[in-house]
Scaffold this motif. Structure first.
Motif, PDB file in Angstrom:
ATOM      1  N   GLU A  13      -9.106  -9.382  -5.423  1.00 34.84           N
ATOM      2  CA  GLU A  13      -9.309  -9.402  -6.868  1.00 34.84           C
ATOM      3  C   GLU A  13      -9.433  -7.964  -7.354  1.00 34.84           C
ATOM      4  N   VAL A  14      -8.576  -7.618  -8.298  1.00 30.93           N
ATOM      5  CA  VAL A  14      -8.533  -6.250  -8.789  1.00 30.93           C
ATOM      6  C   VAL A  14      -8.751  -6.275 -10.294  1.00 30.93           C
ATOM      7  N   SER A  15      -9.551  -5.362 -10.785  1.00 31.13           N
ATOM      8  CA  SER A  15      -9.834  -5.307 -12.215  1.00 31.13           C
ATOM      9  C   SER A  15      -8.626  -4.764 -12.980  1.00 31.13           C
ATOM     10  N   ALA A  16      -8.624  -4.990 -14.274  1.00 31.58           N
ATOM     11  CA  ALA A  16      -7.526  -4.524 -15.127  1.00 31.58           C
ATOM     12  C   ALA A  16      -7.451  -3.002 -15.144  1.00 31.58           C
ATOM     13  N   GLU A  17      -8.600  -2.342 -15.037  1.00 31.59           N
ATOM     14  CA  GLU A  17      -8.626  -0.877 -15.017  1.00 31.59           C
ATOM     15  C   GLU A  17      -7.911  -0.340 -13.783  1.00 31.59           C
ATOM     16  N   VAL A  18      -8.152  -0.990 -12.638  1.00 31.67           N
ATOM     17  CA  VAL A  18      -7.521  -0.551 -11.394  1.00 31.67           C
ATOM     18  C   VAL A  18      -6.015  -0.772 -11.466  1.00 31.67           C
ATOM     19  N   VAL A  19      -5.607  -1.900 -12.042  1.00 27.10           N
ATOM     20  CA  VAL A  19      -4.172  -2.186 -12.187  1.00 27.10           C
ATOM     21  C   VAL A  19      -3.510  -1.126 -13.053  1.00 27.10           C
ATOM     22  N   ALA A  20      -4.141  -0.808 -14.191  1.00 23.76           N
ATOM     23  CA  ALA A  20      -3.582   0.193 -15.092  1.00 23.76           C
ATOM     24  C   ALA A  20      -3.531   1.567 -14.430  1.00 23.76           C
ATOM     25  N   GLU A  21      -4.588   1.921 -13.720  1.00 21.44           N
ATOM     26  CA  GLU A  21      -4.642   3.227 -13.057  1.00 21.44           C
ATOM     27  C   GLU A  21      -3.600   3.324 -11.946  1.00 21.44           C
ATOM     28  N   SER A  22      -3.449   2.262 -11.166  1.00 15.80           N
ATOM     29  CA  SER A  22      -2.471   2.298 -10.077  1.00 15.80           C
ATOM     30  C   SER A  22      -1.047   2.367 -10.626  1.00 15.80           C
ATOM     31  N   LEU A  23      -0.781   1.650 -11.708  1.00 18.90           N
ATOM     32  CA  LEU A  23       0.546   1.703 -12.321  1.00 18.90           C
ATOM     33  C   LEU A  23       0.823   3.099 -12.893  1.00 18.90           C
ATOM     34  N   ARG A  24      -0.200   3.712 -13.483  1.00 17.29           N
ATOM     35  CA  ARG A  24      -0.042   5.066 -14.018  1.00 17.29           C
ATOM     36  C   ARG A  24       0.255   6.056 -12.887  1.00 17.29           C
ATOM     37  N   ILE A  66       4.824   0.096  -5.135  1.00 17.11           N
ATOM     38  CA  ILE A  66       3.961   1.267  -4.918  1.00 17.11           C
ATOM     39  C   ILE A  66       2.632   1.065  -5.629  1.00 17.11           C
ATOM     40  N   ALA A  67       2.669   0.525  -6.842  1.00 16.55           N
ATOM     41  CA  ALA A  67       1.439   0.262  -7.599  1.00 16.55           C
ATOM     42  C   ALA A  67       0.574  -0.754  -6.866  1.00 16.55           C
ATOM     43  N   GLN A  68       1.192  -1.787  -6.283  1.00 14.68           N
ATOM     44  CA  GLN A  68       0.427  -2.782  -5.522  1.00 14.68           C
ATOM     45  C   GLN A  68      -0.219  -2.150  -4.296  1.00 14.68           C
ATOM     46  N   GLY A  69       0.501  -1.241  -3.642  1.00 14.62           N
ATOM     47  CA  GLY A  69      -0.067  -0.536  -2.494  1.00 14.62           C
ATOM     48  C   GLY A  69      -1.265   0.309  -2.891  1.00 14.62           C
ATOM     49  N   ILE A  70      -1.151   0.952  -4.038  1.00 11.08           N
ATOM     50  CA  ILE A  70      -2.274   1.756  -4.536  1.00 11.08           C
ATOM     51  C   ILE A  70      -3.464   0.853  -4.840  1.00 11.08           C
ATOM     52  N   GLN A  71      -3.201  -0.319  -5.434  1.00  9.04           N
ATOM     53  CA  GLN A  71      -4.275  -1.274  -5.734  1.00  9.04           C
ATOM     54  C   GLN A  71      -4.974  -1.726  -4.459  1.00  9.04           C
ATOM     55  N   LYS A  72      -4.195  -2.026  -3.425  1.00  7.35           N
ATOM     56  CA  LYS A  72      -4.786  -2.444  -2.152  1.00  7.35           C
ATOM     57  C   LYS A  72      -5.620  -1.321  -1.548  1.00  7.35           C
ATOM     58  N   GLY A  73      -5.130  -0.094  -1.671  1.00  4.15           N
ATOM     59  CA  GLY A  73      -5.882   1.049  -1.149  1.00  4.15           C
ATOM     60  C   GLY A  73      -7.203   1.234  -1.873  1.00  4.15           C
ATOM     61  N   ILE A  74      -7.173   1.085  -3.183  1.00  2.00           N
ATOM     62  CA  ILE A  74      -8.411   1.206  -3.968  1.00  2.00           C
ATOM     63  C   ILE A  74      -9.382   0.091  -3.596  1.00  2.00           C
ATOM     64  N   ALA A  75      -8.864  -1.138  -3.455  1.00  4.28           N
ATOM     65  CA  ALA A  75      -9.722  -2.272  -3.091  1.00  4.28           C
ATOM     66  C   ALA A  75     -10.330  -2.062  -1.701  1.00  4.28           C
ATOM     67  N   GLU A  76      -9.540  -1.571  -0.768  1.00  5.01           N
ATOM     68  CA  GLU A  76     -10.042  -1.317   0.591  1.00  5.01           C
ATOM     69  C   GLU A  76     -11.111  -0.223   0.575  1.00  5.01           C
ATOM     70  N   TYR A  77     -10.891   0.809  -0.225  1.00  6.20           N
ATOM     71  CA  TYR A  77     -11.871   1.890  -0.348  1.00  6.20           C
ATOM     72  C   TYR A  77     -13.191   1.361  -0.904  1.00  6.20           C
ATOM     73  N   LYS A  78     -13.096   0.545  -1.963  1.00 14.03           N
ATOM     74  CA  LYS A  78     -14.318  -0.009  -2.559  1.00 14.03           C
ATOM     75  C   LYS A  78     -15.038  -0.912  -1.576  1.00 14.03           C
ATOM     76  N   ARG A  79     -14.289  -1.701  -0.821  1.00 14.43           N
ATOM     77  CA  ARG A  79     -14.886  -2.600   0.166  1.00 14.43           C
ATOM     78  C   ARG A  79     -15.608  -1.789   1.247  1.00 14.43           C
ATOM     79  N   ALA A  80     -14.968  -0.708   1.697  1.00 16.70           N
ATOM     80  CA  ALA A  80     -15.584   0.141   2.719  1.00 16.70           C
ATOM     81  C   ALA A  80     -16.849   0.810   2.191  1.00 16.70           C
ATOM     82  N   GLN A  81     -16.813   1.249   0.931  1.00  9.57           N
ATOM     83  CA  GLN A  81     -17.991   1.886   0.338  1.00  9.57           C
ATOM     84  C   GLN A  81     -19.150   0.904   0.217  1.00  9.57           C
ATOM     85  N   LYS A  82     -18.836  -0.342  -0.179  1.00  9.51           N
ATOM     86  CA  LYS A  82     -19.882  -1.355  -0.282  1.00  9.51           C
ATOM     87  C   LYS A  82     -20.484  -1.644   1.080  1.00  9.51           C
TER      88      LYS A  82
END
Length: 117
Positions: A7-18, A36-52
């Motif tokens: 689950e990715v927020s709208a902000e993350v989607v917009a940022e990854s697309l940008r 590429i945007a989807q890959g960036i989204q997955k990377g951000i989600a993985e980073y957040k999961r690791a931080q949590k």
């Protein structure tokens, strides 16, 4: 790894697309940019999961340390004698006011004697 929907927020989607559009190569198709945007989204989600996960481990360690120090404090208080502590006598008020003035006079007297030589 578990296969669950990310689950990715709208902000993350917009940022990854940008970011994907900013790094777009000339001649790259829209589908490739979306991938590429989807890959960036997955990377951000993985980073957040690791931080949590890291934060949970840190909180768990902090709680465990707090428990250990609490048990040590309670063990120490149980070992202490129940007798009242002996009060250390404080110096008299006259000594406290008399001592600095005496030292000041002696210092100035020594300076005056060295100056008169």
């Amino acid at each position: 790894m578990q296969n669950r929907k990310i689950e990715v927020s709208a902000e993350v989607v917009a940022e990854s697309l940008r970011l994907a559009r900013a790094n777009q190569v000339p001649g790259q198709s829209k589908e490739q940019t979306q991938l590429i945007a989807q890959g960036i989204q997955k990377g951000i989600a993985e980073y957040k999961r690791a931080q949590k996960a890291r934060q949970r481990l840190a909180e768990k360690a902090k709680k465990q340390l707090r428990r250990q120090t609490n048990t040590l404090v309670t063990d120490e208080t149980e070992d202490e004698p129940t007798e009242p502590l002996v009060a250390i006598p404080k110096p008299s008020r006259s000594l406290i006011t008399w001592l600095p003035w005496t030292l000041l006079v002696l210092t100035w007297g020594g300076i005056a004697m060295n100056w008169l030589r």
